[in-house]
Design a protein around this motif. Structure first.
Motif, PDB file in Angstrom:
ATOM      1  N   MET A   1      21.522  26.798  29.417  1.00 28.79           N
ATOM      2  CA  MET A   1      21.125  26.512  28.206  1.00 28.79           C
ATOM      3  C   MET A   1      20.800  25.076  27.992  1.00 28.79           C
ATOM      4  SD  MET A   1      22.675  27.105  24.120  1.00 28.79           S
ATOM      5  CE  MET A   1      24.180  26.114  24.738  1.00 28.79           C
ATOM      6  N   ASN A   2      19.542  24.487  27.585  1.00 34.27           N
ATOM      7  CA  ASN A   2      19.188  23.267  27.379  1.00 34.27           C
ATOM      8  C   ASN A   2      18.513  22.970  26.303  1.00 34.27           C
ATOM      9  OD1 ASN A   2      18.897  20.369  27.999  1.00 34.27           O
ATOM     10  ND2 ASN A   2      17.158  20.832  29.628  1.00 34.27           N
ATOM     11  N   LEU A   3      18.957  22.540  25.195  1.00 28.89           N
ATOM     12  CA  LEU A   3      18.279  22.617  23.896  1.00 28.89           C
ATOM     13  C   LEU A   3      17.657  21.058  23.673  1.00 28.89           C
ATOM     14  CD1 LEU A   3      20.983  23.993  21.210  1.00 28.89           C
ATOM     15  CD2 LEU A   3      19.111  24.941  22.529  1.00 28.89           C
ATOM     16  N   SER A   4      16.413  21.397  23.433  1.00 28.15           N
ATOM     17  CA  SER A   4      15.677  20.237  22.921  1.00 28.15           C
ATOM     18  C   SER A   4      16.009  19.355  21.620  1.00 28.15           C
ATOM     19  CB  SER A   4      14.193  20.380  22.845  1.00 28.15           C
ATOM     20  OG  SER A   4      13.913  21.199  21.730  1.00 28.15           O
ATOM     21  N   ARG A   5      16.003  18.281  21.325  1.00 28.74           N
ATOM     22  CA  ARG A   5      16.285  17.614  20.334  1.00 28.74           C
ATOM     23  C   ARG A   5      15.475  18.366  19.019  1.00 28.74           C
ATOM     24  NH1 ARG A   5      18.778  12.951  18.560  1.00 28.74           N
ATOM     25  NH2 ARG A   5      18.339  12.374  16.415  1.00 28.74           N
ATOM     26  N   ARG A   6      14.461  18.808  19.173  1.00 30.32           N
ATOM     27  CA  ARG A   6      13.757  19.680  17.901  1.00 30.32           C
ATOM     28  C   ARG A   6      14.431  20.827  17.625  1.00 30.32           C
ATOM     29  NH1 ARG A   6      10.177  23.525  16.351  1.00 30.32           N
ATOM     30  NH2 ARG A   6       8.881  23.128  15.135  1.00 30.32           N
ATOM     31  N   THR A   7      14.800  21.691  18.824  1.00 32.12           N
ATOM     32  CA  THR A   7      15.441  22.929  18.421  1.00 32.12           C
ATOM     33  C   THR A   7      16.906  22.701  18.052  1.00 32.12           C
ATOM     34  OG1 THR A   7      14.123  24.115  20.366  1.00 32.12           O
ATOM     35  CG2 THR A   7      16.224  25.015  19.967  1.00 32.12           C
ATOM     36  N   PHE A   8      17.366  21.874  18.467  1.00 32.84           N
ATOM     37  CA  PHE A   8      18.873  21.538  17.852  1.00 32.84           C
ATOM     38  C   PHE A   8      18.786  21.169  16.440  1.00 32.84           C
ATOM     39  CE2 PHE A   8      22.577  18.433  17.367  1.00 32.84           C
ATOM     40  CZ  PHE A   8      23.559  19.362  17.535  1.00 32.84           C
ATOM     41  N   PRO A  37      23.282  18.521  22.533  1.00 33.80           N
ATOM     42  CA  PRO A  37      23.560  19.501  21.748  1.00 33.80           C
ATOM     43  C   PRO A  37      24.545  20.583  22.508  1.00 33.80           C
ATOM     44  CG  PRO A  37      21.449  18.858  21.861  1.00 33.80           C
ATOM     45  CD  PRO A  37      22.143  18.080  22.984  1.00 33.80           C
ATOM     46  N   GLU A  38      24.636  20.758  23.643  1.00 33.99           N
ATOM     47  CA  GLU A  38      25.331  21.637  24.196  1.00 33.99           C
ATOM     48  C   GLU A  38      26.853  21.242  24.159  1.00 33.99           C
ATOM     49  OE1 GLU A  38      21.337  21.960  25.700  1.00 33.99           O
ATOM     50  OE2 GLU A  38      22.565  19.983  25.865  1.00 33.99           O
ATOM     51  N   GLU A  39      27.185  20.214  24.259  1.00 34.24           N
ATOM     52  CA  GLU A  39      28.560  19.664  24.039  1.00 34.24           C
ATOM     53  C   GLU A  39      28.941  19.962  22.636  1.00 34.24           C
ATOM     54  OE1 GLU A  39      28.730  16.264  27.667  1.00 34.24           O
ATOM     55  OE2 GLU A  39      27.934  15.671  25.607  1.00 34.24           O
ATOM     56  N   TYR A  69      24.273  33.679  17.712  1.00 30.39           N
ATOM     57  CA  TYR A  69      23.455  32.798  16.747  1.00 30.39           C
ATOM     58  C   TYR A  69      22.515  32.197  17.204  1.00 30.39           C
ATOM     59  CZ  TYR A  69      23.437  29.067  13.322  1.00 30.39           C
ATOM     60  OH  TYR A  69      22.932  28.192  12.291  1.00 30.39           O
ATOM     61  N   LEU A  70      22.738  31.717  18.594  1.00 28.92           N
ATOM     62  CA  LEU A  70      21.526  30.920  19.339  1.00 28.92           C
ATOM     63  C   LEU A  70      20.381  31.893  19.510  1.00 28.92           C
ATOM     64  CD1 LEU A  70      23.379  28.914  21.764  1.00 28.92           C
ATOM     65  CD2 LEU A  70      22.118  27.983  20.139  1.00 28.92           C
TER      66      LEU A  70
END
Length: 291
Positions: A1-8, A37-39, A69-70
């Protein structure tokens, strides 16, 4: 999982119990600590409560079944992207400067649907307290028409007579408008964002035209109206307006506060001489609208 800042940012905006200030606090602290975000999403509920000062409800939402949730967040993000909805937070460079310049507590997240270029135009609003008299409603319509015919863009809303009288005027002339909501986008425009926001508007245009108009909501897309939402909406309408007209203002009410905020921000403000205490606003810097 690698969340972009926009998605976060979208995930935070959609988290129950996580308000505007908390969203900015999370983004700011994560940047300070170089925390991804992952941390962040792997932290304990206690850390959310103690370090980030989040509410118990938000901490529980973030630390529950994270996989489910994700998944729900990704599905909602895809749905909104498919419909053309964008999210802007007050941490973003393209957050509306008009709001930042006037609102001491700007909404941390805004959902935008439609013609966002209108935010750069000559915007104005015609505001009035609840229970305005018929003559006041007529003046709202008259002042709105004057602005629209002068090439300005009216900022208004959808669910009280004082807003509806100004919101229908641009429809008669095929002119653009900005609607600010006190609920989520889906509650006002329907699941496909195609409905006009109130019945009277449908006499002029059955479906909402996202190429012409813009809808702005500081609330989650599926949110119903609750509590103080109307005050947040009124403030957003005022803040997105480069000039403001006031027809009827209840003493000590929300509209009176908006006059003070607008004058403090250096916005041109006009008040109707129908109001008993209009001279007090003129002394503070407003000009008079003569009936």
């Amino acid at each position: 999982m690698n969340l972009s800042r926009r998605t976060f940012s979208f995930l935070l905006a959609m988290t129950p119990g996580l308000g505007g200030r908390s969203l900015i606090r999370v983004l700011t602290r994560n940047d300070l600590l170089s925390r991804s975000p992952e941390e962040f999403l792997a932290l304990s509920p206690e850390t959310y409560l103690e370090e980030y000062k989040l509410t118990k409800r938000a901490a529980e939402a973030l630390s529950g079944d994270r996989t489910a949730y994700l998944k729900s967040i990704f599905e909602m993000e895809r749905r909104l992207n498919g419909l053309g909805v964008s999210l802007v937070t007050s941490a973003d460079a393209h957050y509306p400067e008009l709001v930042d310049a006037m609102d001491p507590e700007p909404p941390a997240a805004l959902f935008l649907y439609g013609n966002a270029r209108l935010l750069d135009g000559r915007t104005f609003c015609v505001l009035s307290s609840r229970n305005s008299r018929p003559a006041d409603l007529d003046q709202i319509e008259q002042l709105t028409e004057q602005g629209v015919m002068a090439g300005e863009v009216v900022v208004t809303s959808h669910n009280k007579p004082e807003y509806q009288r100004s919101a229908v005027v641009p429809l008669r002339w095929g002119s653009p408008r900005i609607l600010c909501l006190d609920c989520g986008l889906f509650q006002a425009l329907g699941p496909d964002l195609k409905d006009e926001a109130f019945p009277t508007a449908r006499l002029w245009r059955y479906e909402f035209d996202a190429k012409t108009d813009l809808v702005v909501s500081p609330f989650r897309p599926e949110s119903h109206f609750v509590g103080e939402n109307n005050k947040v909406r009124d403030r957003l309408v005022a803040c997105l307006s480069r000039r403001l007209d006031f027809v009827n203002v209840a003493e000590g009410g929300n509209m009176a506060r908006l006059i003070r905020l607008a004058l403090k921000a250096g916005r041109p403000v006009r008040v109707s001489d129908r109001m008993i205490d209009y001279r007090s606003y003129v002394r503070a810097g407003a000009t008079t609208i003569e009936a």
